[in-house]
Design a protein around this motif. Structure first.
Motif, PDB file in Angstrom:
ATOM      1  N   SER A   5       6.047  23.890  31.802  1.00 37.39           N
ATOM      2  CA  SER A   5       6.752  23.999  30.528  1.00 37.39           C
ATOM      3  C   SER A   5       7.520  22.727  30.167  1.00 37.39           C
ATOM      4  CB  SER A   5       7.704  25.189  30.543  1.00 37.39           C
ATOM      5  OG  SER A   5       8.675  25.023  31.554  1.00 37.39           O
ATOM      6  N   ALA A   6       7.607  21.790  31.093  1.00 36.54           N
ATOM      7  CA  ALA A   6       8.290  20.521  30.801  1.00 36.54           C
ATOM      8  C   ALA A   6       7.331  19.588  30.076  1.00 36.54           C
ATOM      9  CB  ALA A   6       8.799  19.873  32.084  1.00 36.54           C
ATOM     10  N   ARG A   7       7.905  18.728  29.246  1.00 35.87           N
ATOM     11  CA  ARG A   7       7.096  17.707  28.583  1.00 35.87           C
ATOM     12  C   ARG A   7       7.939  16.464  28.384  1.00 35.87           C
ATOM     13  NH1 ARG A   7       5.702  19.278  22.410  1.00 35.87           N
ATOM     14  NH2 ARG A   7       4.807  17.228  22.523  1.00 35.87           N
ATOM     15  N   ALA A   8       7.248  15.355  28.165  1.00 35.68           N
ATOM     16  CA  ALA A   8       7.924  14.070  28.018  1.00 35.68           C
ATOM     17  C   ALA A   8       7.499  13.400  26.721  1.00 35.68           C
ATOM     18  CB  ALA A   8       7.579  13.163  29.201  1.00 35.68           C
ATOM     19  N   LEU A   9       8.467  12.710  26.117  1.00 37.84           N
ATOM     20  CA  LEU A   9       8.207  11.870  24.955  1.00 37.84           C
ATOM     21  C   LEU A   9       8.600  10.454  25.324  1.00 37.84           C
ATOM     22  CD1 LEU A   9       9.919  13.994  22.145  1.00 37.84           C
ATOM     23  CD2 LEU A   9       7.549  14.119  22.937  1.00 37.84           C
ATOM     24  N   LEU A  10       7.764   9.506  24.987  1.00 42.82           N
ATOM     25  CA  LEU A  10       8.103   8.100  25.131  1.00 42.82           C
ATOM     26  C   LEU A  10       8.164   7.508  23.734  1.00 42.82           C
ATOM     27  CD1 LEU A  10       8.646   5.516  26.691  1.00 42.82           C
ATOM     28  CD2 LEU A  10       6.191   5.257  27.016  1.00 42.82           C
ATOM     29  N   ILE A  11       9.374   7.130  23.316  1.00 40.34           N
ATOM     30  CA  ILE A  11       9.585   6.515  22.010  1.00 40.34           C
ATOM     31  C   ILE A  11       9.377   5.021  22.201  1.00 40.34           C
ATOM     32  CG2 ILE A  11      11.165   6.229  20.067  1.00 40.34           C
ATOM     33  CD1 ILE A  11      10.533   9.189  20.706  1.00 40.34           C
ATOM     34  N   THR A  12       8.335   4.483  21.596  1.00 41.42           N
ATOM     35  CA  THR A  12       8.001   3.079  21.776  1.00 41.42           C
ATOM     36  C   THR A  12       7.985   2.365  20.433  1.00 41.42           C
ATOM     37  OG1 THR A  12       6.509   1.585  22.989  1.00 41.42           O
ATOM     38  CG2 THR A  12       5.473   3.314  21.657  1.00 41.42           C
ATOM     39  N   GLY A  13       7.866   1.066  20.500  1.00 39.29           N
ATOM     40  CA  GLY A  13       7.815   0.221  19.309  1.00 39.29           C
ATOM     41  C   GLY A  13       8.335  -1.156  19.669  1.00 39.29           C
ATOM     42  N   ALA A  14       8.257  -2.050  18.730  1.00 42.70           N
ATOM     43  CA  ALA A  14       8.712  -3.423  18.953  1.00 42.70           C
ATOM     44  C   ALA A  14      10.240  -3.463  19.033  1.00 42.70           C
ATOM     45  CB  ALA A  14       8.212  -4.330  17.835  1.00 42.70           C
ATOM     46  N   GLY A  16      13.966  -3.876  18.149  1.00 44.20           N
ATOM     47  CA  GLY A  16      14.706  -3.746  16.902  1.00 44.20           C
ATOM     48  C   GLY A  16      14.314  -2.594  15.995  1.00 44.20           C
ATOM     49  N   VAL A  17      13.294  -1.801  16.364  1.00 47.87           N
ATOM     50  CA  VAL A  17      12.888  -0.705  15.487  1.00 47.87           C
ATOM     51  C   VAL A  17      13.799   0.512  15.611  1.00 47.87           C
ATOM     52  CG1 VAL A  17      10.465  -1.413  15.340  1.00 47.87           C
ATOM     53  CG2 VAL A  17      11.173   0.283  17.052  1.00 47.87           C
ATOM     54  N   GLY A  18      14.591   0.564  16.668  1.00 50.57           N
ATOM     55  CA  GLY A  18      15.527   1.679  16.829  1.00 50.57           C
ATOM     56  C   GLY A  18      15.158   2.669  17.913  1.00 50.57           C
ATOM     57  N   LYS A  19      14.402   2.250  18.921  1.00 50.19           N
ATOM     58  CA  LYS A  19      13.942   3.156  19.970  1.00 50.19           C
ATOM     59  C   LYS A  19      15.097   3.878  20.664  1.00 50.19           C
ATOM     60  CE  LYS A  19      11.835  -0.194  22.110  1.00 50.19           C
ATOM     61  NZ  LYS A  19      12.041  -1.290  21.149  1.00 50.19           N
ATOM     62  N   THR A  20      16.086   3.131  21.118  1.00 51.07           N
ATOM     63  CA  THR A  20      17.201   3.725  21.859  1.00 51.07           C
ATOM     64  C   THR A  20      18.051   4.603  20.954  1.00 51.07           C
ATOM     65  OG1 THR A  20      17.206   1.818  23.345  1.00 51.07           O
ATOM     66  CG2 THR A  20      19.180   3.207  23.333  1.00 51.07           C
ATOM     67  N   THR A  21      18.337   4.140  19.765  1.00 49.73           N
ATOM     68  CA  THR A  21      19.141   4.917  18.820  1.00 49.73           C
ATOM     69  C   THR A  21      18.442   6.224  18.464  1.00 49.73           C
ATOM     70  OG1 THR A  21      20.113   2.897  17.928  1.00 49.73           O
ATOM     71  CG2 THR A  21      20.228   4.857  16.537  1.00 49.73           C
ATOM     72  N   VAL A  22      17.143   6.167  18.222  1.00 50.53           N
ATOM     73  CA  VAL A  22      16.391   7.376  17.871  1.00 50.53           C
ATOM     74  C   VAL A  22      16.278   8.303  19.084  1.00 50.53           C
ATOM     75  CG1 VAL A  22      14.119   8.251  17.150  1.00 50.53           C
ATOM     76  CG2 VAL A  22      15.203   6.349  15.919  1.00 50.53           C
ATOM     77  N   THR A  23      16.102   7.749  20.260  1.00 52.26           N
ATOM     78  CA  THR A  23      16.063   8.584  21.467  1.00 52.26           C
ATOM     79  C   THR A  23      17.360   9.358  21.616  1.00 52.26           C
ATOM     80  OG1 THR A  23      14.451   7.184  22.582  1.00 52.26           O
ATOM     81  CG2 THR A  23      15.870   8.528  23.993  1.00 52.26           C
ATOM     82  N   ASP A  24      18.489   8.691  21.396  1.00 51.63           N
ATOM     83  CA  ASP A  24      19.783   9.381  21.443  1.00 51.63           C
ATOM     84  C   ASP A  24      19.857  10.479  20.382  1.00 51.63           C
ATOM     85  OD1 ASP A  24      20.572   7.718  23.514  1.00 51.63           O
ATOM     86  OD2 ASP A  24      21.800   6.419  22.231  1.00 51.63           O
ATOM     87  N   ALA A  25      19.361  10.193  19.189  1.00 49.13           N
ATOM     88  CA  ALA A  25      19.389  11.179  18.106  1.00 49.13           C
ATOM     89  C   ALA A  25      18.446  12.352  18.402  1.00 49.13           C
ATOM     90  CB  ALA A  25      19.025  10.518  16.774  1.00 49.13           C
ATOM     91  N   VAL A  26      17.290  12.083  19.017  1.00 50.68           N
ATOM     92  CA  VAL A  26      16.389  13.161  19.421  1.00 50.68           C
ATOM     93  C   VAL A  26      17.094  14.046  20.441  1.00 50.68           C
ATOM     94  CG1 VAL A  26      14.254  13.703  20.702  1.00 50.68           C
ATOM     95  CG2 VAL A  26      14.213  11.985  18.878  1.00 50.68           C
ATOM     96  N   ALA A  38      16.793  15.545  28.480  1.00 46.98           N
ATOM     97  CA  ALA A  38      17.472  14.360  28.992  1.00 46.98           C
ATOM     98  C   ALA A  38      16.932  13.130  28.280  1.00 46.98           C
ATOM     99  CB  ALA A  38      17.247  14.220  30.498  1.00 46.98           C
ATOM    100  N   GLY A  39      17.814  12.175  28.032  1.00 45.97           N
ATOM    101  CA  GLY A  39      17.433  10.908  27.437  1.00 45.97           C
ATOM    102  C   GLY A  39      17.435   9.815  28.484  1.00 45.97           C
ATOM    103  N   ILE A  40      16.437   8.954  28.435  1.00 42.69           N
ATOM    104  CA  ILE A  40      16.274   7.901  29.440  1.00 42.69           C
ATOM    105  C   ILE A  40      16.043   6.573  28.734  1.00 42.69           C
ATOM    106  CG2 ILE A  40      14.919   7.100  31.412  1.00 42.69           C
ATOM    107  CD1 ILE A  40      13.945  10.087  31.685  1.00 42.69           C
ATOM    108  N   ASP A  41      16.888   5.597  29.026  1.00 41.08           N
ATOM    109  CA  ASP A  41      16.722   4.243  28.494  1.00 41.08           C
ATOM    110  C   ASP A  41      15.968   3.426  29.534  1.00 41.08           C
ATOM    111  OD1 ASP A  41      16.876   1.706  27.450  1.00 41.08           O
ATOM    112  OD2 ASP A  41      19.056   1.594  27.475  1.00 41.08           O
ATOM    113  N   LEU A  81      11.931  15.507  28.427  1.00 39.16           N
ATOM    114  CA  LEU A  81      12.428  14.184  28.805  1.00 39.16           C
ATOM    115  C   LEU A  81      12.073  13.235  27.665  1.00 39.16           C
ATOM    116  CD1 LEU A  81      11.164  14.021  32.502  1.00 39.16           C
ATOM    117  CD2 LEU A  81      13.394  14.805  31.663  1.00 39.16           C
ATOM    118  N   VAL A  82      13.061  12.514  27.165  1.00 39.08           N
ATOM    119  CA  VAL A  82      12.846  11.591  26.054  1.00 39.08           C
ATOM    120  C   VAL A  82      13.229  10.196  26.526  1.00 39.08           C
ATOM    121  CG1 VAL A  82      13.315  11.083  23.640  1.00 39.08           C
ATOM    122  CG2 VAL A  82      13.496  13.442  24.467  1.00 39.08           C
ATOM    123  N   ALA A  83      12.268   9.298  26.557  1.00 40.49           N
ATOM    124  CA  ALA A  83      12.510   7.941  27.033  1.00 40.49           C
ATOM    125  C   ALA A  83      12.301   6.932  25.908  1.00 40.49           C
ATOM    126  CB  ALA A  83      11.579   7.609  28.201  1.00 40.49           C
ATOM    127  N   ALA A  84      13.116   5.895  25.932  1.00 36.28           N
ATOM    128  CA  ALA A  84      12.991   4.785  24.986  1.00 36.28           C
ATOM    129  C   ALA A  84      12.520   3.566  25.752  1.00 36.28           C
ATOM    130  CB  ALA A  84      14.342   4.483  24.339  1.00 36.28           C
TER     131      ALA A  84
END
Length: 174
Positions: A5-14, A16-26, A38-41, A81-84
């Motif tokens: 039932s666990a799943r992971a998201l990896l927020i990626t991009g170049a 300055g696009v806002g990966k860490t900020t969006v991960t925190d907001a998610v 959980a959020g992971i930088d 798990l949400v990682a930036a």
């Protein structure tokens, strides 16, 4: 591989696009919805110096730390798990999924070049060398990510991180 039932998201991009900020907001949006997570930088997981030969961005260290942190978060009850971070090669997806211990969805954030350049200028206004590096790295990473097509879904940044977070969650079916 981890709890089904666990799943992971990896927020990626170049840069300055806002990966860490969006991960925190998610993470905040998931918490608001009562979804354990959980959020992971990933930058923080590889912050070490000097870089070993052949591993410019500490990829091996990042994955080892990600594996340990992910187990701890899942054991603590995290279901998402949400990682930036930056995922440059499609072939590396399996390494991240293995390290996170659950199915992985890669979300690429897209932002207009002018917006990112303005963000980078503000972020590095007292660091001209850092600014130059990040401006060049944005263009370099954009080309790499365009060619690699590492993402499952692409989400344009919205007016606020909260709006972008909701768009990310919608795009991945959460």
């Amino acid at each position: 591989m981890g709890s089904p039932s666990a799943r992971a998201l990896l927020i990626t991009g170049a840069v300055g696009v806002g990966k860490t900020t969006v991960t925190d907001a998610v993470g905040s949006e998931l918490a608001r919805r009562g979804v354990p997570g959980a959020g992971i930088d990933l930058d923080g997981l590889r912050r070490c110096w000097p870089a070993p030969d052949g591993d410019r961005f500490h990829g091996r260290l990042e994955l080892a730390n990600l594996r340990a942190v992910s187990v701890n978060y899942r054991d603590a009850g995290a279901r998402v798990l949400v990682a930036a971070g930056v995922l440059e090669r499609h072939a590396d997806r399996t390494h991240y999924e293995d390290a996170m211990g659950c199915p992985l969805t890669v979300v690429r954030l897209q932002a207009p070049r002018d917006l990112v350049r303005a963000r980078l200028h503000r972020r590095h206004e007292l660091d001209p060398d850092g600014l130059d590096w990040h401006l060049e790295r944005f263009d370099e990473l954009t080309e790499i990510l365009d060619a690699a097509h590492v993402e499952d879904v692409s989400v344009p940044v919205a007016a606020t991180p909260e709006q972008t977070a909701r768009a990310v969650l919608s795009a991945v079916g959460l």
